[in-house]
Design a protein around this motif. Structure first.
Motif, short mmCIF file in Angstrom:
data_model
loop_
_atom_site.label_atom_id
_atom_site.label_comp_id
_atom_site.label_asym_id
_atom_site.label_seq_id
_atom_site.Cartn_x
_atom_site.Cartn_y
_atom_site.Cartn_z
N GLY A 1 4.96 -0.07 -9.98
CA GLY A 1 3.82 0.49 -9.27
C GLY A 1 2.56 -0.32 -9.49
O GLY A 1 1.78 -0.55 -8.55
N THR A 2 2.35 -0.77 -10.72
CA THR A 2 1.17 -1.57 -11.05
C THR A 2 1.23 -2.92 -10.36
O THR A 2 0.21 -3.43 -9.86
CB THR A 2 1.07 -1.76 -12.58
N ALA B 1 -3.87 -3.02 -13.17
CA ALA B 1 -3.64 -3.74 -11.91
C ALA B 1 -4.88 -4.52 -11.50
O ALA B 1 -4.78 -5.66 -11.02
CB ALA B 1 -3.25 -2.76 -10.82
N VAL C 1 2.49 1.61 -3.43
CA VAL C 1 1.56 2.12 -4.44
C VAL C 1 1.44 3.64 -4.34
O VAL C 1 1.47 4.35 -5.35
CB VAL C 1 0.17 1.46 -4.29
N LEU D 1 0.20 -2.58 -6.71
CA LEU D 1 -1.25 -2.41 -6.55
C LEU D 1 -1.98 -3.73 -6.75
O LEU D 1 -2.91 -4.05 -6.02
CB LEU D 1 -1.76 -1.36 -7.55
N TRP E 1 -3.94 1.81 -12.95
CA TRP E 1 -4.95 1.30 -12.02
C TRP E 1 -5.81 0.19 -12.62
O TRP E 1 -6.00 -0.86 -12.00
CB TRP E 1 -5.83 2.46 -11.54
N SER F 1 0.84 -1.21 0.00
CA SER F 1 0.00 0.00 0.00
C SER F 1 0.87 1.26 0.00
O SER F 1 0.61 2.20 -0.76
CB SER F 1 -0.92 0.00 1.23
N ILE G 1 -2.25 -6.07 -3.59
CA ILE G 1 -3.01 -5.75 -2.38
C ILE G 1 -4.28 -6.60 -2.25
O ILE G 1 -4.46 -7.27 -1.22
CB ILE G 1 -3.34 -4.24 -2.33
N VAL H 1 1.40 4.31 -11.82
CA VAL H 1 0.52 3.19 -11.49
C VAL H 1 -0.60 3.13 -12.54
O VAL H 1 -1.29 4.11 -12.76
CB VAL H 1 -0.12 3.34 -10.09
N TYR I 1 4.61 5.27 -5.76
CA TYR I 1 4.67 5.25 -7.22
C TYR I 1 3.56 6.10 -7.84
O TYR I 1 3.75 6.72 -8.89
CB TYR I 1 4.58 3.81 -7.74
N ALA I 2 2.41 6.15 -7.17
CA ALA I 2 1.30 6.95 -7.69
C ALA I 2 1.66 8.43 -7.70
O ALA I 2 1.22 9.19 -8.59
CB ALA I 2 0.04 6.71 -6.86
#
Length: 264
Positions: free
Chosen positions: A185-186, A84, A70, A189, A81, A67, A192, A79, A73-74
């Protein structure tokens, strides 16, 4: 209270949890992986955790770690989204398939097959250098391909307990042409919801040391952002070299396990 439980509640054990978390968090942020490939063997080797308990504890610790990764990186816009979510949905399905196939397939053959996959990826990392400004355009065809990748990752996770970023990051970079940062980053995510789902199941079966997971996860959160920041500073080719070294470490770990299982 049993003897193993007392062992896990000593000052040395608490310090070990923190150290493991710090290392796992740094690698998680740097490479976009969950850190389970570090947490599990260290819990087993340093604190004599049962393999299953170590895996369940690691999965729970990954939730806060990923978390924070993410978010880091966001902040750099790295990321994807929807990508992911597609990968996560496929992984949840694949994990169920993998766990059902587990009793029917040789673990030794699976490990050697995955080692072969890692070796191919390691070589590819020296041949294909991701462009930092690459933009991934999601469409119907590559969206379906992503779902299949998610299913395959879930199957691998269900069969040998290794997957997530180790599979997703190189596949996104090499097969889908994403930038190295977006792939990482992806990947974080995607982990999670998969980790939450697995942790719920592990809690039901008492395969999680929740206190250890909290300590490791909190410690990891303090270095995950540092790892993600370092990833933005490192040249993509240098990043590939470091990731290849990390994958080589995992391949060696798995080869040792495969050889030991053969001797038994």
């Amino acid at each position: 209270m049993t003897e193993p439980t007392r062992t896990f509640r000593t000052p040395r054990a608490y310090l070990t949890f923190v150290v493991i978390g710090l290392i796992a968090g740094l690698l998680s942020g740097l490479f976009g992986v969950g850190g389970g490939t570090v947490i599990v063997p260290l819990l087993v080797l340093m604190l004599s955790f049962d393999q299953r308990l170590a895996a369940g504890t690691s999965l729970a610790a990954i939730v806060p770690t990923a978390s924070v990764g993410v978010i880091s990186y966001a902040l750099h816009g790295s990321v994807a989204w929807i990508t992911a979510l597609i990968l996560a949905a496929g992984a949840v399905v694949g994990a169920q398939v993998g766990t059902r196939l587990l009793p029917r397939i040789s673990q030794s053959a699976l490990r050697w097959g995955f080692i072969g996959f890692l070796l191919v990826v390691i070589v590819s990392l020296f041949l294909v250098i991701p462009a930092r400004d690459a933009v991934f355009e999601l469409g119907w065809i590559n969206g379906a391909a992503l779902a299949l990748v998610g299913v395959g990752t879930g199957i691998i996770a269900g069969l040998i307990g290794v997957g997530g970023g180790v599979v997703i990051v190189p596949v996104l970079m090499l097969a889908f042409g994403t930038s190295d940062l977006e792939a990482k980053g992806t990947s974080l995510l995607m982990m999670i919801p998969t980790a939450i789902s697995g942790t719920i199941g592990n809690l039901r079966h008492r395969n999680v040391d929740l206190l250890a997971a909290v300590i490791i996860g909190v410690a990891a959160c303090t270095t995950t952002a540092l790892g993600a920041w370092l990833a933005t500073l490192i040249d993509p080719f240098a990043g590939n070299i470091l990731f290849a070294a990390y994958l080589a470490f995992i391949a060696i770990q798995m080869a040792i396990k495969a050889l030991r299982s053969r001797r038994r």
